[in-house]
Scaffold this active site. Structure first.
Site, PDB file in Angstrom:
ATOM      1  N   ALA A   1      -4.858  -3.374   1.940  1.00 47.18           N
ATOM      2  CA  ALA A   1      -6.034  -2.871   1.229  1.00 47.18           C
ATOM      3  C   ALA A   1      -5.735  -1.474   0.681  1.00 47.18           C
ATOM      4  CB  ALA A   1      -7.243  -2.843   2.153  1.00 47.18           C
ATOM      5  N   GLY A   2      -5.072  -1.444  -0.453  1.00 48.31           N
ATOM      6  CA  GLY A   2      -4.679  -0.149  -0.999  1.00 48.31           C
ATOM      7  C   GLY A   2      -3.628   0.491  -0.118  1.00 48.31           C
ATOM      8  N   HIS A  59       4.461  -1.516   0.571  1.00 50.83           N
ATOM      9  CA  HIS A  59       4.111  -2.442  -0.504  1.00 50.83           C
ATOM     10  C   HIS A  59       5.328  -3.102  -1.132  1.00 50.83           C
ATOM     11  CE1 HIS A  59       0.105  -0.644  -0.310  1.00 50.83           C
ATOM     12  NE2 HIS A  59      -0.318  -1.610  -1.102  1.00 50.83           N
ATOM     13  N   ASP A  96      -2.459   4.087  -5.346  1.00 43.99           N
ATOM     14  CA  ASP A  96      -3.444   3.055  -4.981  1.00 43.99           C
ATOM     15  C   ASP A  96      -4.124   3.470  -3.680  1.00 43.99           C
ATOM     16  OD1 ASP A  96      -4.975   0.758  -5.155  1.00 43.99           O
ATOM     17  OD2 ASP A  96      -3.424  -0.582  -4.379  1.00 43.99           O
ATOM     18  N   GLU A 119     -10.661  -1.340 -11.582  1.00 43.73           N
ATOM     19  CA  GLU A 119      -9.834  -2.403 -10.982  1.00 43.73           C
ATOM     20  C   GLU A 119     -10.795  -3.445 -10.407  1.00 43.73           C
ATOM     21  OE1 GLU A 119      -5.930  -2.968  -8.130  1.00 43.73           O
ATOM     22  OE2 GLU A 119      -7.399  -1.440  -7.594  1.00 43.73           O
TER      23      GLU A 119
END
Length: 386
Positions: free
Chosen positions: A308-309, A246, A269, A124
């Site tokens: 961030a993830g 998310h 993720d 990624e």
């Protein structure tokens, strides 16, 4: 060699549907068998569910350990953490870094893939858009030149499973074609592509949407953008991060029902903090603060940084999908096990409970919490020990 086992009494989710008072037989090789020996010990799982082991194709770490920068022991610690939460098959994801560093990481991770500890590597970055960089270091981003993509693919020694690309950048579509020719997934993500550019990349061979909705333009009524193109095309599987942070539940439901259960892959993720706790971490070269289980980049001015993830584990995604989102358990099993296994070419071995496959499975209680995890016929979490 694993001991022979017979799991009895549970509701077992099979590709053909759910069997009440079902039975799963595990042979001495650690594989699912069609018949049991007379003296095989039985484990009574009445009141529980048995589902296939979870398959995570997008995961950066866990248990305080990073797949991006950690040692071999760190990577194994992260893998074990996720196994304890039901993920019996895991693709290790990197984040943007210097090309030589990423090639070095590919060498380390490929050894673990060859040993069967992980199921391959997902790159990624760095071939993503600075407009949609998220938690990636903008100074290290670059266009997806096929020569650079090939360098990382070669460094992975046949263990590269997926590259996330902003396919609208120079070299993007050519890189998609290169990956498709070599049987590696080209995923569209961290992209500022238009609807038309996204369609072009799909036609070239892109088959996955990296964490749909996140790090890409929103749907517009005149400019539909990449989300619509990815959702409407039957050739594309869409990744979804079902952590309640998310994605709004309505957006999740829209994607799940528009794509259908056969084109969704739940992912974590996850970064280091998954299964570990709040605190300060590093994601590649960038500082991250985890507060109330939400990971965000640390900013110089103290403002709220980019997500961030995640700190998600797939057991939480599973439970939320059934209890909060109201999806049928059979559909959730497809999204969290079968579909991602098919994507990475592992469905002959994992992703469903069928004779001949590895005995990778998760035991859930009546509230869909994990009480047992088996990988290759051995208990990672023994439901009889609590």
């Amino acid at each position: 060699m694993a001991a022979r086992k017979v799991l009895t009494g549970a509701r077992v989710v099979l590709p053909t549907g759910t069997v009440t008072d079902g039975r799963v037989i595990v042979d001495e090789r650690g594989r699912i068998a069609g018949a049991a020996e007379p003296d095989a010990p039985a484990v009574d799982l009445s009141g529980h569910w048995v589902v296939p082991g979870f398959v995570d194709i997008h995961n950066h770490g866990g248990g305080g350990a990073s797949f991006t920068s950690g040692t071999v022991d760190d990577v194994l610690k992260g893998v074990r953490t996720h196994r304890e939460h039901g993920t019996t098959t895991l693709v290790a994801s990197t984040v943007t870094g210097d090309m030589d560093f990423l090639a070095q990481r590919a060498g380390l991770l490929s050894e673990l893939a060859e040993q069967g500890e992980i199921a391959g590597i997902h790159f990624e970055g760095p071939f993503i858009s600075p407009c949609r960089k998220g938690a990636h270091d903008e100074t290290l981003l670059r266009d997806p030149d096929p020569a650079d993509v090939r360098k990382l693919m070669d460094a992975a020694r046949g263990q590269a499973r997926m590259f996330t690309l902003a396919t609208e950048l120079p070299g993007g579509v050519d890189s998609v074609r290169l990956l498709a020719e070599h049987g590696v997934i080209a995923a569209i993500g961290h992209t500022d592509a238009t609807y038309e550019q996204t369609k072009e990349a799909i036609d070239a061979g892109a088959t996955v949407a990296t964490h749909l909705y996140n790090a890409m333009p929103a749907i517009g009524h005149r400019l539909p953008g990449p989300i619509v193109a990815l959702l409407e095309d039957e050739r594309v599987t869409v990744e979804l991060i079902n952590d309640g942070t998310h994605l709004h539940p309505a957006s999740l439901e829209l994607a799940f029902h528009r794509a259908g259960a056969g084109r969704v892959a739940f992912i974590t993720d996850a970064m280091d903090a998954a299964g570990f706790g709040d605190g300060e971490y590093m994601l590649g070269p960038l500082a991250v603060e985890v507060k109330d289980s939400v990971a965000r980049l640390v900013t110089e001015d103290g403002s709220e940084g980019s997500i961030a993830g995640s700190t998600l584990t797939l057991d939480r995604a599973f439970k939320r999908a059934v209890t909060v989102d109201g999806f049928p358990i059979e559909d959730v099993v497809r999204a969290i096990s079968a579909n991602p296994a098919k994507l990475i070419g592992a469905y002959d071995e994992v992703g469903s409970l069928e004779p001949g496959k590895w005995a990778d499975l998760v035991v859930l209680d009546g509230g869909y919490s994990v009480v047992g995890v088996m990988r290759r016929g051995e208990w990672v979490v023994d439901p009889q020990l609590g």
